[in-house]
Design a protein around this motif. Structure first.
Motif, PDB file in Angstrom:
ATOM      1  N   SER A 295       8.979  19.591  41.313  1.00 57.26           N
ATOM      2  CA  SER A 295       9.941  21.106  41.578  1.00 57.26           C
ATOM      3  C   SER A 295      10.553  20.706  42.874  1.00 57.26           C
ATOM      4  CB  SER A 295       7.776  21.576  41.644  1.00 57.26           C
ATOM      5  OG  SER A 295       7.087  21.757  40.446  1.00 57.26           O
ATOM      6  N   LEU A 296      10.294  20.093  43.743  1.00 57.12           N
ATOM      7  CA  LEU A 296      10.282  20.152  44.917  1.00 57.12           C
ATOM      8  C   LEU A 296      12.499  20.264  44.574  1.00 57.12           C
ATOM      9  CD1 LEU A 296      11.098  20.005  47.763  1.00 57.12           C
ATOM     10  CD2 LEU A 296      10.313  16.869  47.376  1.00 57.12           C
ATOM     11  N   ARG A 297      12.429  19.078  43.213  1.00 58.50           N
ATOM     12  CA  ARG A 297      13.966  18.679  42.797  1.00 58.50           C
ATOM     13  C   ARG A 297      14.530  20.392  42.447  1.00 58.50           C
ATOM     14  NH1 ARG A 297      16.755  18.359  39.094  1.00 58.50           N
ATOM     15  NH2 ARG A 297      15.865  18.828  37.150  1.00 58.50           N
ATOM     16  N   LEU A 298      13.694  20.925  42.021  1.00 65.45           N
ATOM     17  CA  LEU A 298      14.268  22.669  41.548  1.00 65.45           C
ATOM     18  C   LEU A 298      15.238  23.196  42.734  1.00 65.45           C
ATOM     19  CD1 LEU A 298      12.394  22.823  38.796  1.00 65.45           C
ATOM     20  CD2 LEU A 298      14.963  22.631  38.212  1.00 65.45           C
ATOM     21  N   GLN A 299      13.823  22.513  43.719  1.00 67.73           N
ATOM     22  CA  GLN A 299      13.533  23.573  44.412  1.00 67.73           C
ATOM     23  C   GLN A 299      15.196  23.086  45.793  1.00 67.73           C
ATOM     24  OE1 GLN A 299      11.982  26.170  46.332  1.00 67.73           O
ATOM     25  NE2 GLN A 299      13.110  26.113  47.432  1.00 67.73           N
ATOM     26  N   ILE A 300      15.271  21.733  45.674  1.00 66.95           N
ATOM     27  CA  ILE A 300      16.901  21.372  46.539  1.00 66.95           C
ATOM     28  C   ILE A 300      17.911  22.042  45.948  1.00 66.95           C
ATOM     29  CG2 ILE A 300      17.826  19.339  46.454  1.00 66.95           C
ATOM     30  CD1 ILE A 300      14.701  17.304  46.994  1.00 66.95           C
ATOM     31  N   VAL A 301      17.972  23.005  44.441  1.00 66.78           N
ATOM     32  CA  VAL A 301      18.575  22.830  44.449  1.00 66.78           C
ATOM     33  C   VAL A 301      18.779  23.821  44.648  1.00 66.78           C
ATOM     34  CG1 VAL A 301      19.633  23.512  41.940  1.00 66.78           C
ATOM     35  CG2 VAL A 301      18.226  21.521  41.930  1.00 66.78           C
ATOM     36  N   ASP A 302      17.919  24.954  44.533  1.00 71.36           N
ATOM     37  CA  ASP A 302      18.453  26.310  45.310  1.00 71.36           C
ATOM     38  C   ASP A 302      18.533  26.406  46.655  1.00 71.36           C
ATOM     39  OD1 ASP A 302      16.997  27.371  42.423  1.00 71.36           O
ATOM     40  OD2 ASP A 302      14.703  27.049  43.618  1.00 71.36           O
ATOM     41  N   LEU A 303      18.127  25.313  47.061  1.00 75.01           N
ATOM     42  CA  LEU A 303      18.516  25.591  48.691  1.00 75.01           C
ATOM     43  C   LEU A 303      20.215  24.788  48.533  1.00 75.01           C
ATOM     44  CD1 LEU A 303      15.239  23.303  50.401  1.00 75.01           C
ATOM     45  CD2 LEU A 303      15.976  25.666  50.715  1.00 75.01           C
ATOM     46  N   GLU A 304      20.755  24.080  48.030  1.00 72.82           N
ATOM     47  CA  GLU A 304      21.731  23.475  47.725  1.00 72.82           C
ATOM     48  C   GLU A 304      22.727  24.786  47.669  1.00 72.82           C
ATOM     49  OE1 GLU A 304      22.051  20.487  45.768  1.00 72.82           O
ATOM     50  OE2 GLU A 304      21.204  18.914  46.994  1.00 72.82           O
ATOM     51  N   LEU A 307      22.835  27.242  50.755  1.00 73.13           N
ATOM     52  CA  LEU A 307      23.892  26.780  51.230  1.00 73.13           C
ATOM     53  C   LEU A 307      25.424  27.074  50.698  1.00 73.13           C
ATOM     54  CD1 LEU A 307      24.125  25.068  53.961  1.00 73.13           C
ATOM     55  CD2 LEU A 307      23.722  22.876  52.765  1.00 73.13           C
ATOM     56  N   ARG A 308      25.084  26.956  50.067  1.00 70.67           N
ATOM     57  CA  ARG A 308      26.714  26.438  49.430  1.00 70.67           C
ATOM     58  C   ARG A 308      27.240  28.540  49.596  1.00 70.67           C
ATOM     59  NH1 ARG A 308      25.566  22.823  45.670  1.00 70.67           N
ATOM     60  NH2 ARG A 308      24.913  24.613  44.159  1.00 70.67           N
ATOM     61  N   ALA A 309      26.468  29.423  49.356  1.00 72.33           N
ATOM     62  CA  ALA A 309      26.536  30.270  49.241  1.00 72.33           C
ATOM     63  C   ALA A 309      26.693  30.934  50.697  1.00 72.33           C
ATOM     64  CB  ALA A 309      25.738  32.063  49.231  1.00 72.33           C
ATOM     65  N   LEU A 355      18.843  25.728  56.413  1.00 68.35           N
ATOM     66  CA  LEU A 355      18.464  24.811  55.086  1.00 68.35           C
ATOM     67  C   LEU A 355      19.313  23.546  54.833  1.00 68.35           C
ATOM     68  CD1 LEU A 355      20.501  28.335  53.750  1.00 68.35           C
ATOM     69  CD2 LEU A 355      18.348  27.629  53.191  1.00 68.35           C
ATOM     70  N   GLU A 356      20.080  22.970  55.770  1.00 67.69           N
ATOM     71  CA  GLU A 356      20.215  21.443  55.790  1.00 67.69           C
ATOM     72  C   GLU A 356      19.171  20.870  56.076  1.00 67.69           C
ATOM     73  OE1 GLU A 356      24.141  21.364  58.135  1.00 67.69           O
ATOM     74  OE2 GLU A 356      25.373  21.876  56.613  1.00 67.69           O
ATOM     75  N   GLU A 357      18.764  21.887  57.485  1.00 67.75           N
ATOM     76  CA  GLU A 357      17.213  21.024  57.845  1.00 67.75           C
ATOM     77  C   GLU A 357      16.497  20.491  56.483  1.00 67.75           C
ATOM     78  OE1 GLU A 357      13.934  20.847  61.289  1.00 67.75           O
ATOM     79  OE2 GLU A 357      16.344  22.540  61.043  1.00 67.75           O
ATOM     80  N   TYR A 361      15.198  17.629  54.341  1.00 64.11           N
ATOM     81  CA  TYR A 361      13.936  17.038  54.735  1.00 64.11           C
ATOM     82  C   TYR A 361      13.526  17.288  53.247  1.00 64.11           C
ATOM     83  CZ  TYR A 361       8.872  17.868  55.439  1.00 64.11           C
ATOM     84  OH  TYR A 361       7.633  17.520  55.794  1.00 64.11           O
ATOM     85  N   ALA A 362      13.473  18.332  52.228  1.00 69.02           N
ATOM     86  CA  ALA A 362      13.174  17.950  50.625  1.00 69.02           C
ATOM     87  C   ALA A 362      13.585  16.753  50.121  1.00 69.02           C
ATOM     88  CB  ALA A 362      13.970  19.647  50.232  1.00 69.02           C
ATOM     89  N   LYS A 363      14.776  16.902  50.447  1.00 70.43           N
ATOM     90  CA  LYS A 363      14.838  15.435  50.078  1.00 70.43           C
ATOM     91  C   LYS A 363      14.583  13.661  50.209  1.00 70.43           C
ATOM     92  CE  LYS A 363      20.001  16.338  49.003  1.00 70.43           C
ATOM     93  NZ  LYS A 363      21.445  16.383  49.217  1.00 70.43           N
ATOM     94  N   SER A 364      13.810  14.114  51.877  1.00 72.78           N
ATOM     95  CA  SER A 364      13.421  13.239  51.809  1.00 72.78           C
ATOM     96  C   SER A 364      11.588  13.060  51.080  1.00 72.78           C
ATOM     97  CB  SER A 364      12.696  13.049  53.738  1.00 72.78           C
ATOM     98  OG  SER A 364      12.283  12.115  54.149  1.00 72.78           O
ATOM     99  N   ILE A 365      11.180  14.211  50.847  1.00 73.02           N
ATOM    100  CA  ILE A 365       9.877  14.259  50.637  1.00 73.02           C
ATOM    101  C   ILE A 365       9.565  13.881  49.145  1.00 73.02           C
ATOM    102  CG2 ILE A 365       7.816  15.732  49.878  1.00 73.02           C
ATOM    103  CD1 ILE A 365       8.395  15.487  53.344  1.00 73.02           C
ATOM    104  N   HIS A 366      11.208  14.120  48.451  1.00 74.03           N
ATOM    105  CA  HIS A 366      11.403  13.927  47.376  1.00 74.03           C
ATOM    106  C   HIS A 366      11.073  12.193  47.148  1.00 74.03           C
ATOM    107  CE1 HIS A 366      13.597  13.194  43.461  1.00 74.03           C
ATOM    108  NE2 HIS A 366      12.970  13.942  43.025  1.00 74.03           N
TER     109      HIS A 366
END
Length: 435
Positions: A295-304, A307-309, A355-357, A361-366
């Motif tokens: 779930s966190l990996r999918l959330q990271i994808v959404d955050l990225e 961020l691109r948007a 968003l980058e933060e 953080y999400a990547k760190s948690i992941h």
């Protein structure tokens, strides 16, 4: 001038009439006294002969009775010592048997000691956090300490029994010597009792009244005999107490060892159950963490994606601001659109930072979740190894269960059932344990 008669009278000394009469009376009295003395001597000699004969007969009679009583006393003491010797020999045989049983029990302690040490060594091969000082370690070390203590106790009992046997053998030799001496003394006194004045080949003994240098008084002899008998009886009493103490030590050791082995087996089963429970909880935790990591990996994808948007929005805003810098002369003023665009750019940049933060953080948690999964996998492996180790320890200890004569099933199956591992261990693993 001296006359011839005077000269002749002077040549022979004369005594007076009174002196002559005195001499005659002295001779008469001396003869009478000697005659009376001779008469008294003859009378006293006859009386002395009679008295000495009577005294000799009675002395011989009394001494015969004394010799007879002495022979009886020596025979009685010899019988006492023979009874003591029989009892002492039985005590020696019983103590030898008891010592042999203790040595056998000492040898039998080697097997449980080896099993306990093997279990400790096997459990020391556990990995990572599973190397815990748990109740099983406490019980195993208590079992080793108990066995070592009982080995020392049995060794001390065997040494004490050995020393006691040496003393008993010395006492036995002393009793045999007493019996031999009293038998020899009985024989000598019996021979003396049979002697009389009519026997031939008697001679004078020049030192008949002398006392031998090593002679003792009757009281000392009697005290020596009583002391020797009491000492032998005391040794036998001490031997009986020692045998009872050794028997109690063996019985107590068996009970304590059985109790400690049951406590160790119970701790092993309980530890295996706790390990299985912890492993199952880790399995469930692993499943939840995997789901959360996905779930966190999918959330990271959404955050990225977001961020691109925002990057496109920033480019657009910056392009607008850049284009407005080309306005001519006084038209290049800081109007409301410029303030709005700049404010929009600042907020866009802040949004991108947030968003980058969040992404970092999400990547760190992941990453942490992935590390936790690795730790859980390693911990699961450790727990599986620990669980297998405890079950193998239970299987090794099955040889100690000598009390249950109707075991029926294999001890490995019994341990698996007791630890509720029937669903956790495959049939191949069971076969591996049993072989």
């Amino acid at each position: 001038m001296t006359s011839a008669s005077e000269i002749l009278e002077e040549s022979f000394k004369h005594i007076g009439l009174a002196d002559w009469q005195a001499k005659e009376w002295e001779i008469h009295e001396t003869a009478n006294n000697k005659k009376n003395e001779s008469f008294d001597l003859r009378y006293e000699s006859k009386s002395t002969i009679l008295q000495t004969n009577i005294q000799t007969v009675w002395n011989n009679h009394l001494n015969n009775h004394k010799l007879s009583d002495r022979v009886t006393e020596l025979s009685r003491w010899r019988g006492n010592f023979e009874s003591v010797l029989d009892a002492l020999s039985k005590e020696i045989d019983l103590l030898i048997e008891e010592r042999a049983d203790t040595e056998k029990e000492l040898e039998l302690l080697d097997h449980p000691l080896q099993i306990a040490n093997r279990c400790i060594g096997k459990r020391n091969n556990r990995t990572s956090s599973e190397i815990t000082y748990d109740d099983v370690d406490v019980q195993l070390r208590a079992e080793v300490d108990l066995i070592e203590a009982k080995r020392k106790l049995f060794t001390a009992d065997i040494k004490t029994a050995w020393d006691k046997l040496n003393r008993l053998e010395e006492m036995k030799a002393r009793i045999i010597e007493e019996i031999r001496d009293k038998s020899e003394a009985t024989g000598i006194d019996s021979e003396n009792l049979e002697l009389s004045r009519i026997f031939p080949n008697f001679t004078y003994k020049p030192y008949a009244l002398s006392i031998p240098e090593d002679a003792v008084s009757y009281e000392s002899w009697l005290e020596h005999s009583r002391h020797t008998q009491q000492l032998a009886e005391q040794e036998m009493s001490d031997t009986y107490s020692l045998r009872e103490s050794m028997r109690v030590d063996k019985d107590t050791a068996k009970r304590e060892l059985v109790f400690q082995q049951d406590a160790t087996d119970y701790a092993l089963r309980r530890r295996a159950f706790a390990t299985r429970k912890a492993r199952n909880e880790l399995d469930w935790q692993k499943l939840k963490i995997r789901r959360e990591a996905e779930s966190l990996r999918l959330q990271i994808v959404d955050l990225e994606t977001a961020l691109r948007a925002k990057a496109d929005d920033v480019k657009c805003c910056e392009t607008r601001l850049e284009n407005r810098t080309y306005r001519p002369r006084y038209e290049l003023c800081q109007d409301e659109p410029e303030f709005g665009l700049k404010d929009e750019l600042v907020k866009l940049r802040e949004s991108m930072g947030k968003l980058e933060e969040k992404i970092n953080y999400a990547k760190s948690i992941h990453n942490d979740l992935e590390k936790i999964l690795e730790r859980i996998d390693q911990d699961l492996e450790n727990k599986q190894h620990a669980l297998t180790t405890d079950v193998m320890c239970l299987d090794m200890r099955s040889t100690l269960l000598t009390r249950d004569k109707n075991k029926g099933q294999n001890e490995t199956d019994r341990n698996i059932i007791l630890t509720d591992l029937s669903k956790e261990i495959s049939l191949e693993t069971k076969k591996a344990y049993t072989t």
